[in-house]
Design an enzyme around this catalytic site. Structure first.
Site, PDB file in Angstrom:
ATOM      1  N   HIS A  27      30.238  34.263  43.102  1.00  0.00           N
ATOM      2  CA  HIS A  27      29.573  33.169  42.382  1.00  0.00           C
ATOM      3  C   HIS A  27      28.383  32.651  43.195  1.00  0.00           C
ATOM      4  CE1 HIS A  27      28.927  29.485  40.180  1.00  0.00           C
ATOM      5  NE2 HIS A  27      29.069  28.810  41.301  1.00  0.00           N
ATOM      6  N   TYR A  45      40.464  35.854  42.820  1.00  0.00           N
ATOM      7  CA  TYR A  45      40.788  35.613  41.407  1.00  0.00           C
ATOM      8  C   TYR A  45      40.496  36.792  40.469  1.00  0.00           C
ATOM      9  CZ  TYR A  45      35.794  34.329  41.471  1.00  0.00           C
ATOM     10  OH  TYR A  45      34.441  34.328  41.656  1.00  0.00           O
ATOM     11  N   ARG A  84      28.991  39.467  36.394  1.00  0.00           N
ATOM     12  CA  ARG A  84      28.521  39.118  37.741  1.00  0.00           C
ATOM     13  C   ARG A  84      29.245  40.030  38.717  1.00  0.00           C
ATOM     14  NH1 ARG A  84      31.466  35.882  40.861  1.00  0.00           N
ATOM     15  NH2 ARG A  84      32.204  34.324  39.377  1.00  0.00           N
TER      16      ARG A  84
END
Ligand SMILES: Cc1ncc(C[n+]2csc(CCOP(=O)(O)OP(=O)(O)O)c2C)c(N)n1
Ligand SMILES: [Mg+2]
Length: 362
Positions: A262, A271, A258
């Site tokens: 998100h 992160y 990805r």
């Protein structure tokens, strides 16, 4: 025969087109007509453009939320292109490309993201289930559809998607177990995009691969380069043919990434590192396929540029249209399409809401 020759326990992965767009495995190159190759590419490009522009609309405050697909177009379109019109598509929520390829319109996609129930109601001949937000719950629906296919002695295949994070849910295991026991005509695609929001694939499971989880259920599992549209097609096609011959389900792990957040509510820089994203950007599925088609003369640079302009325009027009009226939806519509016959508990709630609306309180 591809699936049997790639052992997920040995971390073997099917790749046909390398990141430069060169064919590295002529022996398993799928035979796809030029028109179909072009249609696959066009849908990937359209998906990419919708994604880019929709993120902008959301950032402009014109949409509440959106889940981008950037980087995962090959995993979606390579697989969905291997099923037929009469087959079922059961998505999770990050399958924009698969939806489009299977006949869902962009109008409906925007309606969905506007919270309008009409965005989840498809034409009868579009055999697609709506987005499923509760992670992995769609897999049991997919197995149920496939069990019904067996009972009715029909010939359809049900293609279902789940994320890497979804493989930790109980429903993933229940679905695969039932599929194995009842020998259902299912193909399961795990879009392993390396992240489940901020949880990395490495700590999602102790298994070396996600494909190997199939072994416990007695069904074949195979790891595929999910950024390689031709590998995704070749493997899914073989799995679909197995299912149609009555040989049962297959689990395919599409190893992809990805590239975006998100959802629009997420900040991935918290992160993960930029280096990681840059490394995966070099394996971009769209540019890889574009290079292949340009080299083969199936696509020209001018045609490609023209398509990009056309699609950008189409997305703008569609968005503007839905923006005007898409949010004109009533809460009560949520009762409309879930069941052919509303169960008594829902009926009670529906009647209560109806009185509320008719009382003009809204
Ligand atoms: C049962 C359930 N638990 C938690 C959530 C919240 N949630 C939404 S998306 C997501 C991560 C899913 O990760 P993955 O399956 O890898 O799919 P991806 O988002 O990467 O496409 C979570 C935990 C949810 N929607 N449903
Ligand atoms: Mg994921």
């Amino acid at each position: 025969m591809i699936i049997q020759n790639f052992n997920p326990l040995e971390d073997e992965m099917v790749t046909i087109l390398d990141k430069e767009g060169e064919v590295v495995r002529e022996d398993i190159l799928p035979d796809i007509e030029d028109d179909k190759l072009k249609h696959m590419y066009k849908t990937m490009l359209f998906t990419r453009i919708i994604d880019t522009k929709t993120l902008q609309y959301q950032r402009q405050g014109r949409m509440l939320t959106y889940a981008p697909n950037k980087g995962q177009e090959a995993a979606q379109i390579g697989s969905v292109a291997a099923i037929e019109k009469e087959d079922w598509l059961v998505p999770a929520f990050r399958e924009l490309g698969a939806w489009l390829y299977k006949g869902v319109s962009l109008d409906q996609i925007y309606l969905y993201w506007y919270g309008n129930e009409e965005g989840s109601r498809f034409e009868k001949d579009v055999k697609v289930l709506p987005i499923s937000v509760p992670i992995a719950s769609q897999l049991n629906h997919a197995v149920g559809i496939a069990m019904a296919t067996n009972i009715k002695k029909e010939n359809d295949v049900t293609l279902a998607y789940v994320g890497d994070g979804g493989t930790s849910e109980g429903e993933f295991h229940e679905a695969l177990n039932f599929a194995g026991v009842f020998n259902t005509p299912n193909v399961f695609i795990i879009q392993n995009n390396q992240w489940a929001i901020s949880v990395s694939r490495n700590i999602q499971t102790k298994s070396e691969t996600l494909a190997q989880k199939a072994i416990a259920y007695g069904i074949p599992g195979v790891q595929v380069d999910g950024n390689d549209v031709l590998a995704m097609y070749a493997v899914t096609k073989e799995a679909v043919e197995r299912a149609r011959r009555g040989e049962g389900p297959t689990l395919i792990e599409a190893v992809t990434y990805r590239l975006g957040p998100h959802t629009t509510s997420d900040d991935p820089t918290i992160y993960r590192t930029n280096e990681e994203v840059e490394e995966w950007a070099l394996k971009d599925p769209l540019t890889r396929f574009q290079k292949y088609l340009l080299d083969k003369g199936i696509l020209t640079q001018e045609e490609d540029e023209k398509l990009r302009d056309e699609y950008a325009d189409q997305v703008t027009q569609t968005f503007k249209k839905i923006e005007k009226t898409g949010a004109d939806t009533k809460l009560i519509d949520v009762f409309k399409y879930n069941y052919a016959e509303m169960p008594p508990n829902l009926k009670e709630q529906y009647e209560e809401q109806k009185r509320y609306y008719e009382g003009g309180e809204k």
